[in-house]
Scaffold this motif. Structure first.
Motif, PDB file in Angstrom:
ATOM      1  N   PHE A 109      11.165  -1.752   9.445  1.00  0.00           N
ATOM      2  CA  PHE A 109      12.058  -0.747   9.293  1.00  0.00           C
ATOM      3  C   PHE A 109      11.226   0.227   8.790  1.00  0.00           C
ATOM      4  CE2 PHE A 109      13.956   1.184   5.501  1.00  0.00           C
ATOM      5  CZ  PHE A 109      14.989   2.084   6.179  1.00  0.00           C
ATOM      6  N   LEU A 110      10.317   0.028   8.036  1.00  0.00           N
ATOM      7  CA  LEU A 110       9.504   1.166   7.186  1.00  0.00           C
ATOM      8  C   LEU A 110       8.557   1.935   8.065  1.00  0.00           C
ATOM      9  CD1 LEU A 110       8.745  -0.693   3.608  1.00  0.00           C
ATOM     10  CD2 LEU A 110      10.265   1.477   4.367  1.00  0.00           C
ATOM     11  N   PHE A 111       8.026   1.418   9.032  1.00  0.00           N
ATOM     12  CA  PHE A 111       6.894   1.839   9.685  1.00  0.00           C
ATOM     13  C   PHE A 111       7.144   1.918  11.425  1.00  0.00           C
ATOM     14  CE2 PHE A 111       4.808  -0.702   6.299  1.00  0.00           C
ATOM     15  CZ  PHE A 111       4.391   0.336   5.712  1.00  0.00           C
ATOM     16  N   ASN A 112       8.340   1.476  11.976  1.00  0.00           N
ATOM     17  CA  ASN A 112       8.589   1.386  13.294  1.00  0.00           C
ATOM     18  C   ASN A 112       9.754   2.212  13.334  1.00  0.00           C
ATOM     19  OD1 ASN A 112       6.107   0.134  13.995  1.00  0.00           O
ATOM     20  ND2 ASN A 112       7.140  -2.014  13.842  1.00  0.00           N
TER      21      ASN A 112
ATOM     22  N   GLY B 157      14.113  12.735   4.551  1.00  0.00           N
ATOM     23  CA  GLY B 157      14.443  12.781   5.844  1.00  0.00           C
ATOM     24  C   GLY B 157      13.576  12.053   6.669  1.00  0.00           C
ATOM     25  N   GLU B 158      12.882  11.205   6.503  1.00  0.00           N
ATOM     26  CA  GLU B 158      12.028  10.530   7.309  1.00  0.00           C
ATOM     27  C   GLU B 158      12.823   9.424   7.883  1.00  0.00           C
ATOM     28  OE1 GLU B 158       7.664   8.076   7.341  1.00  0.00           O
ATOM     29  OE2 GLU B 158       8.141   9.277   5.660  1.00  0.00           O
TER      30      GLU B 158
ATOM     31  N   ASP C 133       9.825  -4.554  16.351  1.00  0.00           N
ATOM     32  CA  ASP C 133       8.518  -5.507  16.521  1.00  0.00           C
ATOM     33  C   ASP C 133       8.709  -6.813  15.968  1.00  0.00           C
ATOM     34  OD1 ASP C 133       6.191  -6.882  16.770  1.00  0.00           O
ATOM     35  OD2 ASP C 133       4.859  -5.342  15.706  1.00  0.00           O
ATOM     36  N   PRO C 134       9.317  -7.839  16.765  1.00  0.00           N
ATOM     37  CA  PRO C 134       9.892  -9.258  15.861  1.00  0.00           C
ATOM     38  C   PRO C 134       8.678  -9.877  15.414  1.00  0.00           C
ATOM     39  CG  PRO C 134       9.937  -9.296  18.339  1.00  0.00           C
ATOM     40  CD  PRO C 134       9.848  -7.671  18.070  1.00  0.00           C
ATOM     41  N   SER C 135       7.553  -9.647  15.639  1.00  0.00           N
ATOM     42  CA  SER C 135       6.323 -10.383  15.177  1.00  0.00           C
ATOM     43  C   SER C 135       5.940  -9.898  13.710  1.00  0.00           C
ATOM     44  CB  SER C 135       5.256 -10.093  16.067  1.00  0.00           C
ATOM     45  OG  SER C 135       4.832  -8.593  15.940  1.00  0.00           O
ATOM     46  N   ILE C 136       6.665  -8.859  13.141  1.00  0.00           N
ATOM     47  CA  ILE C 136       6.079  -8.482  11.858  1.00  0.00           C
ATOM     48  C   ILE C 136       7.517  -8.725  10.994  1.00  0.00           C
ATOM     49  CG2 ILE C 136       4.370  -7.145  12.334  1.00  0.00           C
ATOM     50  CD1 ILE C 136       6.274  -4.825  11.845  1.00  0.00           C
TER      51      ILE C 136
ATOM     52  N   THR D  69       0.727  -1.207  -0.118  1.00  0.00           N
ATOM     53  CA  THR D  69       0.168  -0.033   0.009  1.00  0.00           C
ATOM     54  C   THR D  69       0.956   1.199   0.030  1.00  0.00           C
ATOM     55  OG1 THR D  69      -1.770  -1.101   1.129  1.00  0.00           O
ATOM     56  CG2 THR D  69      -1.816   1.387   1.293  1.00  0.00           C
ATOM     57  N   LEU D  70       1.835   1.177   0.732  1.00  0.00           N
ATOM     58  CA  LEU D  70       2.737   2.359   0.896  1.00  0.00           C
ATOM     59  C   LEU D  70       3.592   2.759  -0.574  1.00  0.00           C
ATOM     60  CD1 LEU D  70       4.197   4.551   2.515  1.00  0.00           C
ATOM     61  CD2 LEU D  70       6.135   2.934   3.396  1.00  0.00           C
TER      62      LEU D  70
END
Length: 820
Positions: free
Chosen positions: A493-496, A472-473, A484-487, A441-442
């Motif tokens: 890396f992208l969302f957390n 810069g994000e 979050d090792p569950s994902i 989606t991203l």
């Protein structure tokens, strides 16, 4: 002498143990030999407080073999070799604490040499090479001290007999007086024992002794280096002293460049500063060096990149080459150099994978090895060495690549040379694992914004790249912690975290490109490096390891790098701070690794055999041309050429000298009496006698002036026609001996003239008066040494004088002592 031997020998053992620990990379048990050697030096040898009995030494030896056998059962090549190394260490500990004899000293020397030999198998680092130079000096010095010590012991044993006789035959006060004067008859010898010749006036450890040992060390190093350089590096087969075993290197390097890589593996390499590659570029036609940074800029890269492994399958944070990428029909790369191209010359350190690194767009390549062919995967264009080449070997190879040419309106540089697309390749590199819906989606949101719904693949790739690299994000870091090792690791890396190194940026870019239908694959290799001005090579270290993406855009594989600029700052911060000594150490390490240890037969051919052959051929051709020119009578204006005149002058000098030497030799063989020789011959002999240098007596006749004097005197004796029997017989000394025999004085068979003179001094000094006759025996012996060993000739006046003195001595001997 004993102290010097012990310190030298124990120092040699400690140096060898330290070298083995350096090679193995572990302190135990090798480095523990150093404190144990110091303990044994004082407890066993210096203070003599403790030593192992032979029985207990044998028991400990059996235990050592048991421990080594247990290590040997490990099964790996490194474990088998290290078990032998550790066995030597255990045996060394035992020998250190045993009572020392000559055999024990030899055993310690042998164990030290074996330590170094095994260390040389474990490592080829430049530091170990420098230690080998010190070990050469230490070993030659120790062996020399050991030899001298044994000779000194033999002198002491032989001196014990005359010492006992002296103590029985003379008064105690006279012995004390002799000791204070340091004039002992048993210490005045000058005979050779075990290749040693002792001068009583000198110490055993003297300046000439030390300088002589150093000269021998240098000569040994030169001779050994010549043998090492000229011995052909010819392969004789894949022999193994440990049987069949997997081809596993002793020290696994660069594990991030395998065919299966877990995210985060490359992080261990990024913090390393060991050298991995050395490369330099040349124009193939002009054979001129090319600046590698400028060449990379012309290709479209901000820094030089070196392409390595290519992976196309991703699942649960792990990239794989995959079945399609591995079984795509490998082909041999052409080894014929291509004209009008760039030649890349590589020197690569041992690598645990079979991959060969190269700058993009290669055309051909060849290994400087007994197995020169390279293999290329047709689908991924990855280069591999031959399977028969061990991962322990340093490799040198050449890659030929096309010259860069400008491409209009192309935002991304090319990653490979060919355009061929194989069946199912597009779908293979579009495959996206299930469970990455947030990532999909991203990616679509960034690649196809509402204001640009019909973007082409190149525009979509640019938007995703800019989002990861320039928004810069996201930031660059070597911290590999997981929130979050569950994902999936990429989604984490992208969302957390939004922080990571190049593996995470490259993985995110590749998967996001696939999410929008663009074929992409992950490429691992190196990016950047530093120029070594002393060698001319561009040096790539472990900290330059990098990961990027190749995307199929407009029918070509293009390079996309999403890692932010902070990566360059991190790489620079990891660079070791080196001063002058650090640069010198790097230069020595490079020379040791590539010019000595890593020398191949091709290097020998190009650097040694071929230049020597060319030199010999050139000299022979020049000689032939000179002979042909002389035979053809080459002339110049005004007469013969200058070369021909030089040849004629040289031949004339040779003929004149030959005639002169022949005449002198014939005259000497004729044994002419002085009265029958011609006047010119007598004058020539007088002139040669005038040229005779005076002997230097300050060095006991061993200086260069004395040796030259003896050689010149020998030549004069031959010219005088003196036979061998005449040279050996010295009549006045035999007359002197006959006179002493009348008093019952007879020299011993192994006694020299000076020793006999000193031993009989008390006897003949009582029979002579206190005038000049008392010094006559000393004068006779001195003249005898001049004639017999110094090679001198007594003049007629000297002969008459000594004969007269001997006559007076005989008369005085008869008058004072009566006829006997």
């Amino acid at each position: 002498m004993t102290k010097a031997l012990q310190v030298s020998l124990y120092g040699l053992v400690m140096l060898a143990s330290g070298m083995l620990a350096f090679a193995e990379g572990e302190a135990f048990p090798d480095a523990f030999t150093i404190p144990m050697a110091l303990l044994a030096l004082f407890l066993t040898d210096r203070w003599k407080l403790f030593h192992l009995r032979v029985r207990w030494a044998n028991v400990l030896g059996l235990v050592s073999f048991g421990l080594a056998g247990w290590e040997l059962s490990g099964g790996l090549i490194e474990a088998r070799l290290l078990s032998l190394a550790h066995l030597l260490v255990y045996l060394t500990w035992i020998v250190l604490f045993m009572a020392k004899t000559s055999r024990t000293y030899w055993t310690m020397c042998l164990l030290s040499v074996l330590h170094v030999a095994i260390g040389a198998v474990l490592t080829s680092a430049g530091g170990f090479g420098l230690m080998c130079v010190f070990f050469l000096f230490a070993s030659v010095w120790t062996l020399t001290i050991f030899t001298v010590s044994r000779a000194r012991q033999r002198y002491a044993e032989e001196d014990a007999v005359p010492l006992a006789m002296h103590q029985k035959g003379e008064a105690r006060d006279e012995l004390v007086r002799s000791e204070s004067a340091d004039v002992f008859r048993w210490n005045q010898r000058s005979r050779p024992i075990s290749t040693m010749q002792i001068d009583p006036r000198l110490h055993w450890m003297s300046g000439p002794f030390v300088t002589g040992v150093m000269a021998n060390v240098m000569l040994s190093a030169v001779v050994g280096m010549l043998f090492f350089m000229f011995t052909p590096r010819i392969w004789v087969g894949n022999l193994s002293a440990f049987g069949e075993a997997p081809d596993q290197p002793l020290r696994a390097l660069q594990s991030g460049f395998a065919e299966e890589v877990q995210l985060g593996d490359i992080g261990q390499i990024l913090e390393a500063t060991n050298t991995v590659l050395e490369v330099r570029l040349f124009d193939q036609v002009a054979n001129q060096p090319i600046d590698i940074v400028t060449h990379a800029a012309r290709q479209g890269f901000d820094e030089p990149i070196f392409r390595g492994s290519v992976m196309g399958e991703y699942e649960n944070g792990k990239w794989r080459v995959g079945t399609t990428g591995r079984n795509d029909g490998p082909r041999n790369v052409l080894s014929i150099p291509v004209d009008d191209c760039i030649r890349q010359e590589f020197r690569m350190e041992p690598m645990d994978s079979g991959i060969l690194f190269a700058m993009p767009q290669h055309l051909a390549g060849v290994l400087d090895h007994r197995l020169p062919h390279l293999t290329e995967r047709r689908l991924t264009a990855v280069l591999y060495r031959d399977d028969g080449i061990s991962g322990r070997e340093r490799l040198q190879y050449k890659i030929y690549s096309e010259k860069p040419y400008p491409e209009a309106d192309v935002p991304f540089p090319r990653g490979t040379h060919g355009n061929l697309i194989f069946p199912n390749e597009v779908e293979y590199y579009r495959a996206l694992p299930a469970g990455l819906e947030r990532l999909r989606t991203l990616a679509r949101k960034i690649a196809e914004p509402p204001d640009a719904p019909n973007s082409n693949p190149t525009e979509m790739a640019r938007r995703i790249l800019d989002h990861l690299r320039d928004s810069g994000e996201y930031g660059y870091t070597l911290d590999m912690s997981v929130d979050d090792p569950s994902i999936d690791a990429v989604e984490d890396f992208l969302f957390n975290r939004k922080q990571g190194h190049c593996e995470y940026f490259g993985s995110a870019l590749g998967l996001m490109l696939r999410a929008v239908g663009i074929p992409a694959r992950l490429v691992s290799g190196f990016k950047g490096g530093d120029l070594n001005k002393s060698t001319g090579y561009f040096v790539v270290q472990g900290r330059h390891a990098h990961v990027w993406v190749e995307a199929l855009l407009n029918g070509r594989w293009r390079v996309l790098d999403a890692t932010p600029a902070g990566r360059s700052d991190s790489v620079k911060s990891l660079a070791p701070k080196k001063g002058l000594f650090g640069n010198l150490a790097d230069m020595f390490s490079s020379i040791w690794s590539h010019r000595i240890v890593g020398m191949s037969f091709n290097d020998q051919s190009s650097n040694l055999y071929t230049p020597l052959k060319e030199l010999g051929t050139t000299a022979w051709e020049g000689l032939r041309e000179s002979i042909e020119g002389f035979r053809n009578g080459e002339s110049a204006s005004g007469g013969f050429s200058r070369r021909r005149s030089q040849v004629i002058a040289g031949l004339t000098i040779v003929v004149v000298l030959s005639v002169l030497v022949g005449t002198l030799l014939l005259a000497s063989r004729s044994r002419m009496l002085a009265e029958t020789r011609s006047r010119w011959f007598v004058r020539l002999l007088n002139f040669l006698s005038w040229l005779l240098p005076s002997e230097n007596s300050t060095n006991n006749g061993d200086g260069w002036r004395s040796r030259w004097s003896r050689w010149w005197s020998g030549l004069l004796r031959r010219l005088h026609g003196e036979s061998v029997d005449q040279r050996l017989r010295v009549e006045f000394y035999e007359r002197f001996l006959r006179l002493l025999r009348t008093a019952g004085l007879e020299p011993l068979p192994a006694q020299t003239a000076r020793e006999f003179l000193i031993a009989s001094q008390s006897e003949w000094s009582q029979r002579l008066s206190a005038d000049n006759s008392s010094s006559l025996p000393s004068d006779v012996v001195a003249q005898f040494y001049r004639v017999r060993f110094g090679g001198e000739l007594l003049s007629l006046n000297e002969q008459r004088q000594i004969e007269s003195q001997l006559g007076q001595m005989e008369q005085q001997w008869r008058d004072r002592n009566g006829r006997r």
